[in-house]
Design a protein around this motif. Structure first.
Motif, mmCIF file in Angstrom:
data_model
loop_
_atom_site.group_PDB
_atom_site.id
_atom_site.type_symbol
_atom_site.label_atom_id
_atom_site.label_comp_id
_atom_site.label_asym_id
_atom_site.label_seq_id
_atom_site.Cartn_x
_atom_site.Cartn_y
_atom_site.Cartn_z
ATOM 1 N N ALA A 39 0.714 -0.957 -0.443
ATOM 2 C CA ALA A 39 0.191 -0.076 -0.044
ATOM 3 C C ALA A 39 0.923 1.386 -0.247
ATOM 4 C CB ALA A 39 -1.088 0.006 0.975
ATOM 5 N N THR A 40 1.841 1.521 0.731
ATOM 6 C CA THR A 40 3.009 2.382 0.474
ATOM 7 C C THR A 40 3.977 2.727 -1.030
ATOM 8 O OG1 THR A 40 4.496 1.307 2.378
ATOM 9 C CG2 THR A 40 3.103 2.284 3.067
ATOM 10 N N GLY A 41 3.797 0.930 -1.630
ATOM 11 C CA GLY A 41 5.287 1.493 -2.545
ATOM 12 C C GLY A 41 5.979 0.726 -2.331
ATOM 13 N N ASP A 42 6.467 0.070 -1.625
ATOM 14 C CA ASP A 42 8.150 -0.504 -1.490
ATOM 15 C C ASP A 42 7.628 -2.070 -1.271
ATOM 16 O OD1 ASP A 42 10.270 -1.583 -0.078
ATOM 17 O OD2 ASP A 42 9.562 -0.303 1.824
ATOM 18 N N PHE A 43 8.164 -1.800 -2.783
ATOM 19 C CA PHE A 43 8.095 -3.563 -3.560
ATOM 20 C C PHE A 43 8.915 -3.999 -2.831
ATOM 21 C CE2 PHE A 43 5.809 -0.482 -6.429
ATOM 22 C CZ PHE A 43 3.992 -1.373 -6.502
ATOM 23 N N GLU A 44 10.360 -3.682 -2.585
ATOM 24 C CA GLU A 44 11.144 -4.720 -2.386
ATOM 25 C C GLU A 44 10.919 -5.467 -1.089
ATOM 26 O OE1 GLU A 44 15.961 -4.747 -0.410
ATOM 27 O OE2 GLU A 44 14.921 -2.547 -1.971
ATOM 28 N N ALA A 45 10.346 -4.244 0.424
ATOM 29 C CA ALA A 45 9.857 -5.125 1.340
ATOM 30 C C ALA A 45 8.495 -6.283 1.211
ATOM 31 C CB ALA A 45 9.469 -3.876 2.446
ATOM 32 N N THR A 46 8.066 -6.152 -0.153
ATOM 33 C CA THR A 46 6.826 -6.264 -0.183
ATOM 34 C C THR A 46 6.810 -8.321 -0.430
ATOM 35 O OG1 THR A 46 5.244 -4.713 -0.811
ATOM 36 C CG2 THR A 46 4.198 -6.566 -1.051
ATOM 37 N N ILE A 47 7.711 -7.633 -1.474
ATOM 38 C CA ILE A 47 8.484 -9.263 -1.916
ATOM 39 C C ILE A 47 9.388 -9.898 -0.554
ATOM 40 C CG2 ILE A 47 9.896 -10.226 -3.256
ATOM 41 C CD1 ILE A 47 9.629 -8.146 -5.618
ATOM 42 N N THR A 48 10.038 -9.091 -0.258
ATOM 43 C CA THR A 48 10.642 -9.393 1.269
ATOM 44 C C THR A 48 9.724 -10.400 2.120
ATOM 45 O OG1 THR A 48 12.262 -8.676 1.175
ATOM 46 C CG2 THR A 48 11.967 -9.546 3.202
ATOM 47 N N GLN A 49 8.944 -9.754 3.059
ATOM 48 C CA GLN A 49 7.873 -9.981 3.259
ATOM 49 C C GLN A 49 6.888 -11.678 2.501
ATOM 50 O OE1 GLN A 49 7.486 -9.509 6.499
ATOM 51 N NE2 GLN A 49 9.310 -8.008 6.944
ATOM 52 N N ARG A 50 6.333 -11.127 1.832
ATOM 53 C CA ARG A 50 5.876 -12.631 0.671
ATOM 54 C C ARG A 50 6.436 -13.754 1.058
ATOM 55 N NH1 ARG A 50 0.455 -12.304 0.353
ATOM 56 N NH2 ARG A 50 -0.536 -10.540 -0.103
ATOM 57 N N PHE A 51 8.157 -13.761 0.765
ATOM 58 C CA PHE A 51 9.392 -14.234 0.945
ATOM 59 C C PHE A 51 8.539 -15.092 2.269
ATOM 60 C CE2 PHE A 51 11.137 -13.599 -3.201
ATOM 61 C CZ PHE A 51 10.996 -14.630 -3.582
ATOM 62 N N ARG A 52 9.063 -14.505 3.196
ATOM 63 C CA ARG A 52 9.248 -14.761 4.794
ATOM 64 C C ARG A 52 8.152 -15.439 5.039
ATOM 65 N NH1 ARG A 52 12.557 -9.076 7.255
ATOM 66 N NH2 ARG A 52 14.241 -10.467 6.096
ATOM 67 N N ALA A 53 6.295 -14.828 4.824
ATOM 68 C CA ALA A 53 5.938 -15.857 5.273
ATOM 69 C C ALA A 53 5.161 -16.763 4.367
ATOM 70 C CB ALA A 53 4.374 -15.012 4.485
ATOM 71 N N GLY A 54 6.022 -17.549 3.369
ATOM 72 C CA GLY A 54 6.028 -18.903 2.659
ATOM 73 C C GLY A 54 5.485 -18.551 1.664
ATOM 74 N N ASP A 55 4.566 -17.516 0.773
ATOM 75 C CA ASP A 55 3.449 -17.842 -0.585
ATOM 76 C C ASP A 55 4.619 -17.512 -1.120
ATOM 77 O OD1 ASP A 55 2.151 -17.032 -1.781
ATOM 78 O OD2 ASP A 55 0.919 -15.034 -0.742
ATOM 79 N N VAL A 56 5.795 -18.029 -1.213
ATOM 80 C CA VAL A 56 6.842 -18.274 -2.703
ATOM 81 C C VAL A 56 6.321 -17.164 -4.241
ATOM 82 C CG1 VAL A 56 8.335 -19.216 -4.301
ATOM 83 C CG2 VAL A 56 7.968 -19.514 -1.653
ATOM 84 N N VAL A 57 5.092 -18.293 -4.669
ATOM 85 C CA VAL A 57 3.677 -18.029 -6.035
ATOM 86 C C VAL A 57 3.946 -16.240 -5.888
ATOM 87 C CG1 VAL A 57 1.943 -18.497 -6.957
ATOM 88 C CG2 VAL A 57 2.848 -20.254 -6.145
ATOM 89 N N GLU A 58 3.017 -15.801 -5.081
ATOM 90 C CA GLU A 58 3.230 -14.515 -4.636
ATOM 91 C C GLU A 58 3.713 -13.834 -5.003
ATOM 92 O OE1 GLU A 58 0.189 -11.260 -5.176
ATOM 93 O OE2 GLU A 58 -0.167 -13.065 -5.414
ATOM 94 N N ALA A 59 5.346 -14.072 -4.418
ATOM 95 C CA ALA A 59 6.220 -13.644 -4.102
ATOM 96 C C ALA A 59 7.450 -13.310 -5.442
ATOM 97 C CB ALA A 59 7.549 -14.200 -3.449
ATOM 98 N N LEU A 60 6.285 -13.886 -6.443
ATOM 99 C CA LEU A 60 7.925 -14.796 -7.635
ATOM 100 C C LEU A 60 6.854 -14.059 -8.770
ATOM 101 C CD1 LEU A 60 9.321 -18.200 -7.312
ATOM 102 C CD2 LEU A 60 10.146 -16.278 -7.302
ATOM 103 N N GLY A 61 5.654 -13.740 -8.748
ATOM 104 C CA GLY A 61 4.887 -13.048 -9.200
ATOM 105 C C GLY A 61 5.501 -11.658 -9.520
ATOM 106 N N LEU A 62 5.199 -11.221 -8.107
ATOM 107 C CA LEU A 62 5.388 -9.811 -7.814
ATOM 108 C C LEU A 62 7.000 -9.215 -8.239
ATOM 109 C CD1 LEU A 62 3.891 -9.277 -3.944
ATOM 110 C CD2 LEU A 62 3.388 -8.547 -6.082
ATOM 111 N N LEU A 63 7.930 -10.580 -8.125
ATOM 112 C CA LEU A 63 9.644 -9.925 -8.415
ATOM 113 C C LEU A 63 9.228 -9.538 -10.088
ATOM 114 C CD1 LEU A 63 11.910 -9.911 -7.525
ATOM 115 C CD2 LEU A 63 12.588 -12.604 -7.516
ATOM 116 N N ARG A 64 8.795 -10.546 -10.644
ATOM 117 C CA ARG A 64 8.797 -10.432 -11.825
ATOM 118 C C ARG A 64 8.004 -9.419 -12.534
ATOM 119 N NH1 ARG A 64 7.894 -16.500 -11.748
ATOM 120 N NH2 ARG A 64 5.624 -16.354 -11.336
ATOM 121 N N ASN A 65 6.847 -8.607 -11.820
ATOM 122 C CA ASN A 65 6.268 -7.893 -12.315
ATOM 123 C C ASN A 65 6.973 -6.409 -12.584
ATOM 124 O OD1 ASN A 65 3.859 -9.030 -13.080
ATOM 125 N ND2 ASN A 65 3.003 -8.620 -10.940
ATOM 126 N N GLN A 66 8.322 -6.862 -11.391
ATOM 127 C CA GLN A 66 8.882 -5.077 -10.998
ATOM 128 C C GLN A 66 10.178 -5.446 -10.823
ATOM 129 O OE1 GLN A 66 7.531 -2.362 -9.125
ATOM 130 N NE2 GLN A 66 5.066 -3.800 -9.426
#
Length: 210
Positions: free
Chosen positions: A159-186
Motif C-alpha cells: 500500500a505504501t509502494g515499497d515493493f522490495e519490502a513487500t516481496i521480502t515479507q511475502r517470501f518470509r510468509a512462505g507465499d513463494v508463488v505470490e512473491a515470485l509474481g511480484l518479483l517478475r512484475n517489478q
C-alpha cells in the motif's frame, strides 16, 4: 550501556581471555556493543569454557537478558512488540495496520519511555537489536501468527509502494508463488533501482526451497 567496537574488544580481552580472538570479534558484532550482553556472554564462557559464547548469546542468553523484561509488559504491549517484530522500523500507522489496533502511537511512546524502543522523530526501532531477535523467536513459536504478521506487513508495504519490502515479507510468509509474481512484475524497476543483491538473494532462496 553501549561500548564502541574497540572498547568492547578490549573488555572481552580482559574479561574472557580464553575466548579465541575471532570468536571475540564475532561476539562484539553480535552484541552490538551492548555491555550487558557482552558481560553475560563472557561470564557464561568462563563457567563453561567449551561452550561457544556467540551461540550462547543467541540461544539461552536471549531469554536470560530480556525474557523477564518482556514478560513484565502489559499483554497488549507485549503482543504489539512480538507481532511487529517482522518490521525493521516501526511507525504507528504500520503497527496499527499489522495488529488491527488503533492505539499504536500511544503504545510505541510508552515502550520508548521504558527503554525498549529508540525513537527518531515519528519512527521507532527496538533497542538493543538482540531484543529483536528474542521477539522474532517468540513470534516464530506461533507459526500461524508469524505467517499472518508477514502477510499483513506485505500488504502494508504494498500500500505504501515499497515493493522490495513487500516481496521480502511475502517470501518470509512462505507465499513463494505470490512473491515470485511480484518479483517478475517489478524486476526492471528493482534492478534499475539498485536492488540487484536483493533480487539475487530472493532467487537463491527460491532455488534452495525447491
Amino acid at each position: 550501556l553501549r561500548l564502541t567496537p574497540d572498547e568492547a574488544g578490549d573488555f572481552l580481552t580482559m574479561a574472557a581471555p580464553t575466548i579465541p580472538a575471532p570468536r571475540r570479534a564475532e561476539l562484539v558484532a553480535t552484541a552490538h556493543g551492548w555491555w550487558a550482553a557482552l558481560s553475560a556472554a563472557a561470564a557464561a564462557a568462563g563457567s563453561q569454557p567449551l561452550d561457544d559464547p556467540v551461540a550462547w548469546l543467541l540461544g539461552p542468553g536471549l531469554e536470560l537478558l530480556f525474557g523477564d523484561e518482556v514478560d513484565r509488559l502489559a499483554p497488549a504491549d507485549r503482543d504489539l512488540l512480538i507481532t511487529t517484530s517482522v518490521l525493521d522500523v516501526l511507525t504507528a500507522e504500520a503497527c496499527d495496520a499489522i495488529t488491527s489496533r488503533h492505539d499504536s502511537a500511544d503504545a510505541l511512546a510508552r515502550l520508548s519511555r521504558v527503554g525498549l524502543l529508540e525513537r527518531d522523530r515519528l519512527t521507532y526501532r527496538v533497542a538493543p537489536p538482540l531484543l529483536s531477535e528474542l521477539l522474532r523467536r517468540r513470534l516464530g513459536q506461533r507459526p500461524q501468527a508469524e505467517r499472518d504478521a508477514h502477510l499483513a506487513a506485505a500488504r502494508w508495504y504494498a500500500a505504501t509502494g515499497d515493493f522490495e519490502a513487500t516481496i521480502t515479507q511475502r517470501f518470509r510468509a512462505g507465499d513463494v508463488v505470490e512473491a515470485l509474481g511480484l518479483l517478475r512484475n517489478q524486476l526492471p524497476a528493482l534492478l534499475d533501482g539498485g536492488h540487484a543483491e536483493a533480487v539475487r538473494a530472493w532467487y537463491d532462496n527460491t532455488l534452495q526451497t525447491d
